[in-house]
Write a protein that holds these residues in place. Structure first.
Motif, mmCIF file in Angstrom:
data_model
loop_
_atom_site.group_PDB
_atom_site.id
_atom_site.type_symbol
_atom_site.label_atom_id
_atom_site.label_comp_id
_atom_site.label_asym_id
_atom_site.label_seq_id
_atom_site.Cartn_x
_atom_site.Cartn_y
_atom_site.Cartn_z
ATOM 1 N N VAL A 284 37.269 25.516 43.136
ATOM 2 C CA VAL A 284 37.533 25.401 41.698
ATOM 3 C C VAL A 284 38.838 26.125 41.381
ATOM 4 N N LEU A 285 39.727 25.407 40.716
ATOM 5 C CA LEU A 285 41.021 25.976 40.346
ATOM 6 C C LEU A 285 40.840 27.032 39.262
ATOM 7 N N CYS A 286 40.046 26.687 38.249
ATOM 8 C CA CYS A 286 39.938 27.611 37.107
ATOM 9 C C CYS A 286 38.595 27.443 36.410
ATOM 10 N N LEU A 287 38.050 28.532 35.923
ATOM 11 C CA LEU A 287 36.806 28.513 35.145
ATOM 12 C C LEU A 287 37.100 28.969 33.721
ATOM 13 N N LEU A 288 36.637 28.187 32.740
ATOM 14 C CA LEU A 288 36.644 28.629 31.347
ATOM 15 C C LEU A 288 35.183 28.863 30.988
ATOM 16 N N SER A 289 34.804 30.101 30.638
ATOM 17 C CA SER A 289 33.380 30.383 30.457
ATOM 18 C C SER A 289 33.093 31.107 29.145
ATOM 19 N N ASP A 290 31.929 30.802 28.597
ATOM 20 C CA ASP A 290 31.446 31.289 27.293
ATOM 21 C C ASP A 290 31.322 32.819 27.269
ATOM 22 N N GLU A 465 24.519 38.996 33.258
ATOM 23 C CA GLU A 465 23.986 38.520 34.541
ATOM 24 C C GLU A 465 24.170 37.016 34.707
ATOM 25 N N GLU A 466 24.004 36.272 33.606
ATOM 26 C CA GLU A 466 24.191 34.818 33.691
ATOM 27 C C GLU A 466 25.672 34.460 33.821
ATOM 28 N N GLN A 467 26.513 35.263 33.182
ATOM 29 C CA GLN A 467 27.961 35.053 33.343
ATOM 30 C C GLN A 467 28.352 35.273 34.805
ATOM 31 N N LYS A 468 27.707 36.274 35.421
ATOM 32 C CA LYS A 468 27.981 36.545 36.842
ATOM 33 C C LYS A 468 27.559 35.354 37.695
ATOM 34 N N LEU A 469 26.367 34.822 37.385
ATOM 35 C CA LEU A 469 25.882 33.679 38.155
ATOM 36 C C LEU A 469 26.871 32.519 38.052
ATOM 37 N N MET A 470 27.369 32.278 36.845
ATOM 38 C CA MET A 470 28.331 31.192 36.648
ATOM 39 C C MET A 470 29.597 31.442 37.474
ATOM 40 N N LEU A 471 30.070 32.679 37.456
ATOM 41 C CA LEU A 471 31.283 33.022 38.220
ATOM 42 C C LEU A 471 31.057 32.832 39.720
ATOM 43 N N ARG A 472 29.880 33.237 40.197
ATOM 44 C CA ARG A 472 29.604 33.139 41.628
ATOM 45 C C ARG A 472 29.369 31.701 42.057
ATOM 46 N N LEU A 473 28.715 30.908 41.199
ATOM 47 C CA LEU A 473 28.457 29.512 41.551
ATOM 48 C C LEU A 473 29.749 28.716 41.626
ATOM 49 N N THR A 474 30.596 28.923 40.630
ATOM 50 C CA THR A 474 31.806 28.096 40.559
ATOM 51 C C THR A 474 32.929 28.691 41.394
ATOM 52 N N ASN A 475 32.889 30.001 41.615
ATOM 53 C CA ASN A 475 33.828 30.669 42.512
ATOM 54 C C ASN A 475 35.283 30.255 42.254
ATOM 55 N N PRO A 476 35.775 30.506 41.037
ATOM 56 C CA PRO A 476 37.098 29.987 40.681
ATOM 57 C C PRO A 476 38.236 30.859 41.201
ATOM 58 N N LYS A 493 36.168 39.600 30.988
ATOM 59 C CA LYS A 493 37.172 39.783 32.047
ATOM 60 C C LYS A 493 36.662 40.811 33.065
ATOM 61 N N ASP A 494 36.086 41.912 32.581
ATOM 62 C CA ASP A 494 35.550 42.943 33.482
ATOM 63 C C ASP A 494 34.487 42.352 34.406
ATOM 64 N N THR A 495 33.627 41.505 33.812
ATOM 65 C CA THR A 495 32.576 40.873 34.610
ATOM 66 C C THR A 495 33.213 39.977 35.675
ATOM 67 N N GLY A 496 34.281 39.279 35.301
ATOM 68 C CA GLY A 496 34.999 38.424 36.253
ATOM 69 C C GLY A 496 35.549 39.221 37.423
ATOM 70 N N ILE A 497 36.120 40.377 37.104
ATOM 71 C CA ILE A 497 36.689 41.230 38.164
ATOM 72 C C ILE A 497 35.575 41.691 39.100
ATOM 73 N N MET A 498 34.428 42.087 38.514
ATOM 74 C CA MET A 498 33.281 42.507 39.330
ATOM 75 C C MET A 498 32.844 41.406 40.275
ATOM 76 N N CYS A 499 33.021 40.155 39.830
ATOM 77 C CA CYS A 499 32.566 39.028 40.646
ATOM 78 C C CYS A 499 33.690 38.471 41.516
ATOM 79 N N GLY A 500 34.664 39.281 41.826
ATOM 80 C CA GLY A 500 35.621 38.915 42.858
ATOM 81 C C GLY A 500 36.882 38.207 42.408
ATOM 82 N N VAL A 501 37.047 37.971 41.102
ATOM 83 C CA VAL A 501 38.306 37.362 40.666
ATOM 84 C C VAL A 501 39.321 38.493 40.463
ATOM 85 N N PRO A 502 40.471 38.430 41.158
ATOM 86 C CA PRO A 502 41.447 39.515 40.996
ATOM 87 C C PRO A 502 41.952 39.581 39.551
#
Ligand SMILES: [Zn+2]
Length: 648
Positions: A284-290, A465-476, A493-502
């Motif tokens: 996935v190139l990019c994720l736009l998330s709620d 936690e659900e935002q994390k799941l979305m980030l991990r599933l889509t792995n953008p 954004k902080d949650t995104g960083i925790m889930c591996g997005v630089p």
């Protein structure tokens, strides 16, 4: 701009460090003696300086370490390679591609509501959602806000479609206003189309329904030449919601729409996590998330959890039950009606949007009820109170809603009784707290009880936690938190960083900022015009900006009108001027103020430039300035000043 190889280097070094760390933690055995013939080595087998503590540890075993099985070790490496391939989206993208995509939010960022986002390739564009939002309290007489369409007008020729994620007002509410001006093919699942259709009918543009293109979830639609789009089923506080997979030559973008991850939704249709995972695995190139619930650390409860709470509350009711919720939350209404039926009550639906939404949901088989459970509002007064459940609008205390009118005794059919139980199965949308509280005061003054149990409402938005799941599933590779005010997207954004997005691969957008994304980079390119158009809901017409500004001025500073007759020859007043004010001075001071204005006017006429007498407009302008200065000096107010000078 940002480029990134993410994830793997850190985890590899952690693994390499492990044996050393473990050695240090091992308990020392005082009975073991050091073996002077053995040199300590590190993992790579090279000699290191003797460390007395380490020697003690090693000698505990009194034997050489088990030889390393090179074959096993090679599998560790293979798995590490596997993790790298699996986890790092960078390697899944076509890095040789020069294709780019531009994303411009025209609403929905830096605010709650009014969602509308443009996705644009070189030749084509799509709009995702066309929503409305609600005005601030000082926007007098304004009922709704519609995003400024200037940029859409600018790129009108490029637009190949409008894509809808779900049927909430903040995602479809501005559709009729856009379609009165310009029309494009609309792609959406059936419920959003049915609700948009209703809006088109109300706005007398029935013919715009011809642009409808209903879609099937899990199918990929070619839209224009540049876009492939899949709607993936999502759980949210309205049925038939979707996330989108938007694929262009630049790669796939996942747009979550509004979502929560409900594992036990009322209709059993869980979020299509499999498709999200499929795209995540592909790259996935990019994720736009709620980002709405970015602060909630507890998982958002399932919609199904509301059922037992309603059951408990309904069981205690001694008279009629009046339940109010968001009319679009069909599953909430469905559950309420089910429990009403359980307690032998007939259902009376009151409120235009509630009636319409239940009707659509039943017409299109989203929910099923026997027709004979419903009664009309005029039948309620003839019924036993314990046999009635009224499902109605007004959970936000809106003055025009059915429940509000009942609360002040102005509803035609329903008068509040002391035995009534009011159930507000909703939360206050920020800004509505005052009106809800006001309505509750009225209801309680009329004697009704109000159920305030917390669990009679659950949110429709993802928690952390659900935002994390979305980030991990889509792995953008890139991440754009959307839907929310600045502090919400910041937290996401902080949650995104925790889930591996630089961090450098995450951008916080605001309305009007255009972002360009390619497999190798993401950057801000420009800012386009955004804003709000004011709408009067009584006639569905636009209110021009200057009208709202005048109303604000009138509300905060009042108005002064001065009518004077002046002799063209002598520049003297022919009679006393007539001075009328509103919202400036108290009635009893009117005369004094009029005299003051007369003096100001006299002084002005005496000292004005000669040529001015022949130019009424310039004269009135100058007079306005003088009066303005005078009033500001005395009262620190800038009222609206309306001078009318007749030169004779
Ligand atoms: Zn929504």
């Amino acid at each position: 701009m940002a480029e990134e190889n993410q994830g793997t280097s850190e985890s590899k070094s952690q693994i390499e460090n492990k044996p050393t760390t473990n050695n240090n933690n091992k308990k020392q055995n005082p009975n073991r003696k050091p073996n002077p013939n053995r040199k300590p080595t590190n993992e790579k087998g090279t000699a290191t300086k003797p460390n007395p503590n380490k020697n003690k540890n090693r000698n505990r075993y009194k034997r050489q370490p088990t030889p390393v099985d090179e074959n096993l070790k090679s599998f560790v490496q293979k798995n590490q390679e596997g993790h790298k391939k699996r986890l790092n989206p960078h390697y899944k993208l076509d890095l040789n591609s020069n294709a780019k995509i531009r994303i411009t939010p025209l609403g929905g960022l830096g605010e709650i509501g009014g969602n509308i986002t443009v996705f644009e390739t070189e030749k084509e564009a799509i709009l995702v959602d066309v929503g409305m939002s609600f005005p601030d309290e000082d926007m007098h007489g304004v009922d709704i806000l519609v995003p400024d369409f200037s940029y859409i007008r600018e790129i009108r020729k490029k637009i190949v479609a409008v894509i809808i994620t779900h049927a909430h007002e903040d995602h479809i509410g501005a559709m009729p206003y856009l379609y009165k001006e310009m029309q494009f093919p609309i792609y959406a699942t059936p419920l959003p189309l049915a609700m948009i259709g209703n809006k088109f009918d109300e706005h007398h543009i029935k013919e715009a329904r011809r642009h409808f293109n209903p879609v099937e979830k899990r199918k990929i639609y070619q839209i224009g030449e540049d876009f492939e789009i899949e709607w993936m089923h999502m759980t949210h506080s309205i049925i038939d919601s979707s996330s989108l997979a938007i694929t262009t030559n630049a790669g796939t973008i996942i747009h979550t729409g509004d979502f929560k991850i409900d594992h036990t939704p009322v209709d059993g249709y869980t979020a299509d996590l499999h498709r999200l995972a499929y795209y995540g695995d592909k790259g996935v190139l990019c994720l736009l998330s709620d980002s709405t619930n970015s602060y909630n650390s507890l998982p958002t409860p399932s919609e199904l959890n509301v059922g037992p709470a309603l059951d408990r509350v309904f069981a205690k009711a001694e008279g009629r039950i009046l339940l109010s919720t968001f009319s679009s939350n069909i599953h909430r209404v469905y559950q309420a009606i089910q429990y009403g039926i359980k307690y032998g009550r007939k259902i009376c639906v009151i409120g235009r949007s509630m009636e319409r939404n239940i009707e659509i949901a039943m017409q299109y088989d989203y929910i099923k009820f026997p027709k004979n459970i419903f009664v009309e509002p005029d039948e309620v007064s003839h019924m036993n109170d314990k046999d009635v459940l009224i499902v109605t609008t007004g959970s936000q205390g809106e003055p025009s809603s059915a429940l509000f009118r009942m609360s002040i005794g102005e509803h035609r059919h329903i008068k509040i009784k002391p035995t009534d139980l009011i159930v507000l199965s909703s939360r206050a949308i920020p800004g509505n707290e005052g009106s809800i509280s006001g309505m509750l005061n009225h209801l309680q003054k009329a004697g009704a009880k109000v159920a305030s149990d917390k669990d009679i409402h659950v949110s429709g938005h993802a928690s952390i936690e659900e935002q994390k799941l979305m980030l991990r599933l889509t792995n953008p590779k890139f991440f754009l938190p959307v839907h929310g005010e600045y502090n919400h997207v910041m937290r996401h954004k902080d949650t995104g960083i925790m889930c591996g997005v630089p961090e450098r691969n995450i951008l916080l957008m605001t309305d009007g900022e255009q972002i360009e994304i390619a497999p190798k980079f993401m950057r801000k390119v420009k800012t386009v015009k955004t804003g709000k158009t004011y709408i009067d809901n009584q006639n569905n017409h636009q209110i021009e900006d200057d009208i709202v500004l005048d109303r604000q001025k009138l509300a905060s500073d009042g108005i002064v009108m001065i009518v004077a007759q002046v002799d063209g020859q002598t520049s003297k007043m022919l009679a006393k001027p007539r001075v009328t004010t509103f919202g400036i001075v108290a009635d009893k001071q009117d005369k004094y103020f009029a005299k003051e204005m007369e003096d100001v006017l006299e002084h002005f006429l005496l000292h004005m430039k000669e040529h001015l007498i022949s130019n009424t407009r310039a004269l009135e302008n100058d007079l306005r300035q003088i009066v303005r200065k005078h009033i500001y000096r005395k009262m620190k107010k800038y009222p609206l000043i309306v001078p009318n000078v007749f030169v004779q």
